[in-house]
Write a protein that holds these residues in place. Structure first.
Motif, PDB file in Angstrom:
ATOM      1  N   UNK A 169       0.814  -1.218   0.000  1.00 52.41           N
ATOM      2  CA  UNK A 169       0.000   0.000   0.000  1.00 52.41           C
ATOM      3  C   UNK A 169       0.845   1.265   0.000  1.00 52.41           C
ATOM      4  N   UNK A 170       2.118   1.110   0.097  1.00 54.36           N
ATOM      5  CA  UNK A 170       2.942   2.290   0.108  1.00 54.36           C
ATOM      6  C   UNK A 170       4.409   1.916  -0.028  1.00 54.36           C
ATOM      7  N   UNK A 171       5.212   2.920   0.054  1.00 55.43           N
ATOM      8  CA  UNK A 171       6.654   2.700  -0.088  1.00 55.43           C
ATOM      9  C   UNK A 171       7.347   3.339   1.104  1.00 55.43           C
ATOM     10  N   UNK A 172       8.267   2.559   1.648  1.00 49.13           N
ATOM     11  CA  UNK A 172       8.971   3.018   2.841  1.00 49.13           C
ATOM     12  C   UNK A 172      10.337   3.548   2.428  1.00 49.13           C
ATOM     13  N   UNK A 173      10.565   4.790   2.811  1.00 50.80           N
ATOM     14  CA  UNK A 173      11.848   5.417   2.483  1.00 50.80           C
ATOM     15  C   UNK A 173      12.647   5.637   3.759  1.00 50.80           C
ATOM     16  N   UNK A 174      13.918   5.488   3.612  1.00 51.20           N
ATOM     17  CA  UNK A 174      14.816   5.773   4.730  1.00 51.20           C
ATOM     18  C   UNK A 174      15.903   6.715   4.238  1.00 51.20           C
ATOM     19  N   UNK A 175      16.319   7.542   5.103  1.00 50.57           N
ATOM     20  CA  UNK A 175      17.464   8.387   4.802  1.00 50.57           C
ATOM     21  C   UNK A 175      18.184   8.676   6.109  1.00 50.57           C
ATOM     22  N   UNK A 176      19.360   9.111   5.937  1.00 48.59           N
ATOM     23  CA  UNK A 176      20.185   9.379   7.126  1.00 48.59           C
ATOM     24  C   UNK A 176      19.858  10.753   7.683  1.00 48.59           C
ATOM     25  N   UNK A 177      19.980  10.792   8.948  1.00 48.81           N
ATOM     26  CA  UNK A 177      19.701  12.067   9.599  1.00 48.81           C
ATOM     27  C   UNK A 177      20.760  13.084   9.188  1.00 48.81           C
ATOM     28  N   UNK A 178      20.273  14.243   8.845  1.00 52.44           N
ATOM     29  CA  UNK A 178      21.190  15.298   8.407  1.00 52.44           C
ATOM     30  C   UNK A 178      20.866  16.556   9.197  1.00 52.44           C
ATOM     31  N   UNK A 179      21.765  16.961  10.061  1.00 53.53           N
ATOM     32  CA  UNK A 179      21.461  18.157  10.881  1.00 53.53           C
ATOM     33  C   UNK A 179      21.384  19.428  10.061  1.00 53.53           C
ATOM     34  N   UNK A 180      21.879  19.333   8.862  1.00 53.17           N
ATOM     35  CA  UNK A 180      21.834  20.539   8.039  1.00 53.17           C
ATOM     36  C   UNK A 180      20.447  20.817   7.494  1.00 53.17           C
ATOM     37  N   UNK A 181      19.657  19.779   7.489  1.00 54.56           N
ATOM     38  CA  UNK A 181      18.305  19.971   6.987  1.00 54.56           C
ATOM     39  C   UNK A 181      17.475  20.646   8.079  1.00 54.56           C
ATOM     40  N   UNK A 182      17.165  21.857   7.860  1.00 52.24           N
ATOM     41  CA  UNK A 182      16.528  22.633   8.913  1.00 52.24           C
ATOM     42  C   UNK A 182      15.030  22.808   8.702  1.00 52.24           C
TER      43      UNK A 182
END
Lengths: 198, 1098
Positions: free
Chosen positions: B641-654
């Motif tokens: 029913x959906x797609x699971x995405x993962x990404x690394x935590x990035x402190x620069x993303x504010x």
């Protein structure tokens, strides 16, 4: 047995009504006859319904109590066959009118004995109304034919505090009388139709 | 007693002097005086046998016996030494007041004409009997309805001293035979005054059925009375006869109500004989009570129907009956509960419990009685239904809160009751609130009104409000309001959502919770609009040409829009300028802004939603992205029913993360939808209603830094992979005699429906139209499959095929979702020309080689061949063999040619073949007439091996002359088993040589027929055949047929064989027999191509 060939002269309906009102008279007689025939079947059903609620031996086929006298109302006399048709109808109307309060009384008595026998109580109540209606209809026919309704008979009197068994017997007797008189009325109206319309 | 009187009398008259006399004298005197007195008195008619009784302990009634002669006299009775005056009477009894407890002297003076006589009696209380007066006055009544007799009488206690015990005995008799129905005994105590006593008794037979009789007597046990105490006389018999029998009332009891299980007697009182008795549908035998009455006794009566159970007696002319109602007394009312709805009246409800079986007038009546106030209410003719709820309403009394209710149930058989004590203020179950009204205050608050009837002025009400909103679910709020007198109530409802359709309903209870009222009817109400709570979710996409940017936004949800969105305002600005687009209606959710992507200016684009209440906060996004060169396309497969995405935590993303996606097959700009996730998130599940399985989507993950987005990842994904929907389109590029080259094309992405994992290539040799390759039955060895996992490969060469052979080919693609359909093709490989040439040349070369070798061998062995096959035939004219017959007979020794000892047939082996089948292994010996038995060595099958001893006389003589050593041996003709002749002969040439060495030479075979013995055996035809010279090359004797051929072993061939080349030195056939076991050549199916058949199919 009630349709014994008349010994009296037949009724001439033409002579009792004008040409214009004859169809109306004919229709009235036929209508009353149909009502009597319908009530005959209803009276049979009432009698069957009645005995079912009185307990044994009322419901047994062998049950045949002697005719309990009801003051002011008798069974149709065998000798009535010798009477003219209109006179017989006068007797019919009087008996039917007398039966109506009797049926009312029986209905009230049965309400105490069988408070949940709704169908029986309804049939008794209906029979009272229908008896009166048929009596009135016969009187109307008699009126049109120029025969005045007979004098009202004595009001039937039921014994005071008769006891439950006697109440049952009286009810049985009244239902039987109702059936007999309705049958007689049907037969007499049939006779009237054969004599006057046939 | 009289003696007692006399003893008293004497004791008085004798005085004390006599008391001192001896006892004997005293007793004698008494007897004497008594006898004298008796004689004197009777003779003169004086009283005697004075007897005293008392009925009331106050008066003694004394009487005596006297002769009739003095009946007309007068008596004077005096109590001596008493104050009582003397009594004169003409009767023989008198009454005196009760005397004290002592001896009293009674003097009776009889006065008559003949003279007076006086007699004295001593009277003591002990001589007085207490006989209570007969009870004459008692009241007997009856209750016919209950068949009960009631007896009432006065004990006359004023006459007797108090505290005297009285025993009463009552007997009831009934029926014609006056059977004793009951005997009852009662004990009472006199109280010094008259008392009325009661006794009742219920007959087992209705009182109407037969008369009941009652009598009573009593006994007074007065302790201070020392006389004799006796029972009173029986009272007169009283009877209860039934009431006058009226017409139609002949059966008793009438309309009786009895408990279930009762025993009852029913009687019929009629003047005519009763023929039968019936209870319900059962007939009973009756018992006769009297001449007018019969009865039946019914035991253990069961519950009756509504109209009762009929009891019917039948006579010859009539039918009499009664009805009995059998049922139960009322059950104790169950679950009695009293509560109020309005604090004006109290409703008490209960369950009737077990049905009584009675209806109408006999049904259960209920009375609700309140003890404190003394008021009650009644409830009559309860309808009988099991577990039916009955209720009574009791009007509350002002100021009274505590109520003590007693509910009494009664019917003709008994009564029962239940009690409940309630504080009515704690038993409040209000009426259903009505007239629910809502009035708005603002977009998030309303007033809710409702009406509640009841006198709640002295209590607080607890009300519960149910709030239902379409999108926010259900909420319950409880409030407490001060009770009022039949009034409206209202409550402030806040924390509602603007522009939301709410459904309200209310129910109430008292603050001391007892029960909730029923819910009120629902009230639907739409709150007013508020300004949108937030700006729309926006995104922007550049056109491919970079000349404009499209700003997208999503419609606000209902709880965000807070009303109907009317329009959107879009504006964009840079450091230099600000631009506004015209107002965009609600139906449109995107706008295009002309900007140049190549322009270095970065714009901030703002979108604001507006409704009637105001504008939302602006949503902003920059027009430019932060470039990212290091982007790789990844693949991902969803979870259905959906797609699971993962990404690394990035402190620069504010700011946040954005995942946008589009259908990969759609044209630019690629944007189907997007979702934003918080900046601190490291993954997200993207669910979208319109995701379709088997559809490839492009996902783009953006991160936001300082309000600017940067593409982080580009991902191709499927929510769910499916098998390809089409087969790969392939063609045969090239075919050779042993290979096929196929080439295929890519499947379009929309048909691939998953990530391509490889191809499956099937091929199968077979005729056209007979392929089963489509079925791809597993394990079919004749179907070859190649799994091509290199998805970049677009060609495949199939080698090691057979030339000019048909092959079925099938190519399928497969993804993670499965194997797609296949495309099949039929190909015939080309013919192999080199093989054909080889196939022709090799046999030719072999044939030539064999011919050459044969020629060489024949040449080199030509002498042998000639010797073997074409020996020189001597001229019979020059042959001395023609003199054979004569010479032999003459025994000429000059005939050297006849010196053939080694060849002298002293033993002839005859080959006898009995069947057509070539069973020639068996030797058959033709027995000579002189031969007695089978030769030794032939015992293997002696029955078939017939040895014919043949000894031509001439030869026999010659042999006898020739060698004495062999004279003893019989001369025999041996029919050599031709097959045995062909047994492997290791050294045929040596054998030949041996024959030669052993005197072998030409041995004409014509000498044999001349024997007379043979003549007897051989027919004339045979003679013709065997007569004369038989060249050894006679084709009839050794033609192409093998020795074991049927022809050679024909019955006629016995002689023919005899003339076969076996007769010469060599027994060996030069032409080898046909070996059935030798492998047959499969020349039928052979072709040049068969040269290649040894190759494996592959």
């Amino acid at each position: 047995s009630l349709l014994i060939p008349p010994l009296s002269p037949p009724v001439d309906l033409q002579s009792h009504s004008s040409a214009s009102s004859f169809p109306h008279l004919e229709a009235k007689i036929r209508q009353t006859h149909s009502l009597a025939r319908l009530l005959t079947s209803y009276a049979e059903q009432l009698l069957q319904e009645y005995v079912q609620h009185q307990g044994d031996p009322f419901g047994l086929p062998s049950f045949s109590p002697p005719g309990l006298p009801v003051p002011g109302l008798n069974s149709p006399a065998p000798t009535r066959s010798g009477l003219p048709t209109l006179e017989r109808l006068q007797l019919d109307a009087a008996a039917l009118n007398s039966l109506s309060p009797l049926l009312d009384t029986i209905c009230h008595l049965q309400a105490d004995l069988n408070p949940f026998a709704c169908r029986l109580l309804r049939r008794l109540e209906d029979a009272s109304h229908q008896s009166r209606a048929l009596g009135s209809a016969v009187e109307v026919v008699l009126g049109v034919l120029g025969a005045a309704p007979g004098p009202p008979g004595p009001h039937p009197i039921l014994p005071e505090s008769p006891g439950v068994f006697l109440v049952k017997l009286l009810g049985y007797r009244v239902c039987g009388l109702y059936h007999e008189w309705v049958c007689c009325t049907e037969g007499d109206l049939d006779q009237l139709m054969q004599e006057g319309l046939g | 007693m009289e003696a007692y009187f006399y003893s008293r009398l004497l004791s008085k008259t004798g005085g004390n002097k006599r008391m001192s006399s001896s006892k004997f004298q005293w007793l004698s005197s008494i007897i004497f005086l008594y006898l004298v007195n008796q004689a004197h008195g009777q003779s003169r008619g004086v009283p005697h046998d004075l007897n005293c009784i008392t009925h009331n302990l106050k008066v003694w009634d004394c009487s005596w016996e006297a002769l009739p002669t003095i009946n007309h006299g007068t008596y004077e009775i005096c109590v001596i030494n008493s104050s009582y005056p003397c009594i004169r009477t003409e009767k023989t009894h008198f009454e005196i007041p009760a005397l004290t407890f002592a001896d009293h002297e009674i003097k009776i003076n009889s006065i008559h004409v003949s003279g007076n006589s006086v007699i004295k009696f001593i009277l003591n209380e002990r001589n007085v009997s207490l006989v209570p007066a007969t009870l004459q006055d008692f009241n007997l009544t009856a209750d016919f309805s209950t068949s009960t007799l009631y007896l009432k009488w006065n004990d006359n206690g004023s006459v007797f001293p108090s505290h005297s015990s009285v025993i009463w005995e009552i007997i009831v008799q009934y029926k014609e035979k006056m059977e004793v129905a009951t005997v009852a005994t009662l004990n009472t105590t006199l109280i010094g005054k008259d008392s009325v006593h009661h006794w009742n008794w219920t007959s087992d037979i209705p009182l109407e059925c037969t008369p009941h009789y009652v009598k009573i007597r009593y006994y007074i046990d007065e302790l201070h009375f020392f006389g004799q105490k006796e029972w009173s006389e029986w009272s007169p018999l009283r009877n209860i006869s039934g009431p006058p029998v009226k017409e139609n009332y002949e059966v008793f009891p009438r309309d009786k109500v009895v408990p279930v299980g009762s025993n009852m007697t029913f009687c019929c009182v009629v003047g005519e004989p009763v023929l039968s008795a019936q209870f319900g549908k059962e007939s009973y035998s009756f018992i006769r009570l009297d001449r007018r009455s019969v009865a039946i006794k019914i035991n253990n009566i069961t519950v009756s129907p509504s109209s009762g159970t009929n009891v019917v007696f039948t006579t010859k002319s009539n039918l009499y009956g009664t009805v009995v109602f059998a049922g139960y007394p009322p059950d104790i009312p169950r679950k009695l509960n009293c509560e109020t709805r309005d604090l004006k009246e109290i409703t008490c409800s209960w369950n009737a419990g077990r049905p009584t079986g009675f209806f109408g007038p006999r049904g259960t009546n209920y009375i609700l009685y309140e003890r404190f106030s003394g008021r009650n209410v009644t409830y009559g003719r309860a309808e009988e239904h099991m577990n039916a709820i009955h209720q009574l309403i009791f009007q509350m009394i002002t100021g009274q809160e505590i109520y003590n209710f007693t509910l009494e149930a009664n019917n003709p058989l008994g009564r029962s009751e239940a009690v409940i004590l309630v504080n009515i203020t704690q038993r409040v179950c209000p009426h259903t609130p009505s007239k629910l009204i809502a009035k708005d205050i603002n977009s998030t608050a309303i007033f809710l009104y409702w009406h509640l009837s009841g006198n709640f002025a002295n209590i607080n009400l607890l009300c519960e409000i149910e709030i239902n909103a379409t999108y926010s679910g259900q909420e319950l709020r409880n409030i407490t309001v001060r009770g009022l007198e039949t009034s409206s109530y209202h409550v402030y409802m806040d924390k509602l959502m603007p522009y939301t359709m709410y459904t309200f309903r209310v129910r109430c209870s008292s603050e001391n919770f007892w029960k909730w009222s029923k819910w009120s009817n629902e009230k639907h109400y739409l709150t007013t609009e508020g300004i949108p709570s937030k700006g729309p979710d926006i995104w922007r996409e550049w056109r491919a040409d970079g000349k404009s940017v499209i700003i997208y936004w999503k419609p606000l949800s209902l709880n965000e829009a807070n009303g109907k969105i009317l329009s959107y305002n879009v504006s964009y600005w840079s450091e230099e300028k600000t631009r506004y687009l015209s107002e965009i209606p609600d139906s449109q959710h995107k706008a295009e802004i002309k900007l140049d992507k190549n322009d270095d200016s970065d714009y901030i684009i703002s979108v604001v939603a507006k409704n009637s209440a105001g504008s939302s906060p602006p949503s902003k996004i920059t027009s430019m992205e932060i470039p990212n060169e290091d982007i790789k396309v990844e693949q991902i497969v969803g979870i259905g029913n959906g797609i699971l995405f993962h990404w690394n935590y990035d402190p620069n993303m504010t700011c946040d993360y954005v995942i946008k996606w589009c259908n990969s097959t759609r044209s630019e700009p690629c944007l189907t939808d997007w979702k934003k996730f918080p900046a601190n998130s490291t993954g997200a599940l993207v669910e979208y209603d319109n995701f379709r399985s088997g559809t490839r989507y492009n996902f783009f993950l953006y991160g936001c830094k300082n309000q600017k987005y940067q593409l982080l990842r580009s991902i191709l994904g499927y929510t769910e992979e499916l098998a390809p929907s089409v087969a790969p389109n392939f063609t045969v590029e090239d075919t050779s005699s042993d290979s096929i080259l196929v080439k295929w094309e890519d499947i379009p992405v929309e048909d691939l429906r998953g990530f391509l994992r490889g191809y499956l290539f099937y091929f199968e040799k077979g005729e056209k139209g007979t392929s089963k390759i489509q079925g791809l039955e597993s394990g079919r060895s004749d179907v070859k499959v190649k799994n091509i996992t290199d998805i970049t490969q677009k060609t495949l060469r199939i080698v090691d095929l057979q030339g000019k052979t048909g092959y079925h080919l099938l190519l399928q693609a497969y993804t993670g979702g499965g194997i797609g359909p296949g495309k099949s093709m039929y190909v015939v490989t080309k013919e192999n020309s080199e093989g054909l040439i080889i196939a022709i040349l090799i046999p030719v070369a072999v044939a030539i080689f064999v011919g050459v070798v044969t020629s060489i061998l024949c040449y080199r062995k030509r002498e042998w061949i000639k010797e073997t096959f074409y020996p020189d035939i001597p001229n019979p004219e020059n042959s001395k063999a023609l003199q054979f017959h004569k010479s032999i007979c003459e025994g000429s020794s000059t005939l050297k040619t006849l010196e053939m000892n080694p060849c002298t047939p002293n033993n002839v082996e005859v080959v006898e073949t009995r069947s057509v089948a070539p069973k020639i292994e068996e030797d058959t010996e033709i027995k000579s007439p002189v031969t007695d038995g089978p030769e030794e060595g032939s015992d293997a099958e002696p029955e078939n091996h017939v040895v014919v001893s043949y000894c031509p006389p001439i030869i026999e003589e010659e042999i006898a002359n020739a060698g004495g050593e062999e004279a003893g041996s019989s001369s025999q003709v041996i029919y050599i088993d031709i097959q045995s002749m062909y047994q492997p002969q290791a050294k045929p040439e040596e054998e030949l040589e041996n024959h030669l060495v052993g005197g072998a030479g030409y041995k004409p075979q014509m000498h044999l027929p001349v024997t007379s013995t043979i003549e007897n055996i051989i027919t004339a035809d045979d003679l013709e055949k065997t007569a004369g010279y038989r060249p050894q090359t006679n084709v009839n004797a050794w033609n192409l047929d093998s020795p074991d051929s049927p022809r050679s072993i024909d019955s006629n061939s016995e002689i023919a064989s005899f003339g076969s080349p076996c007769s010469i030195n060599s027994r060996q056939f030069l032409i080898p027999p046909k070996d059935e076991e030798s492998p047959k050549s499969s020349n039928g199916g052979w072709s040049f191509t068969n040269f290649f058949q040894n190759k494996p199919n592959d």
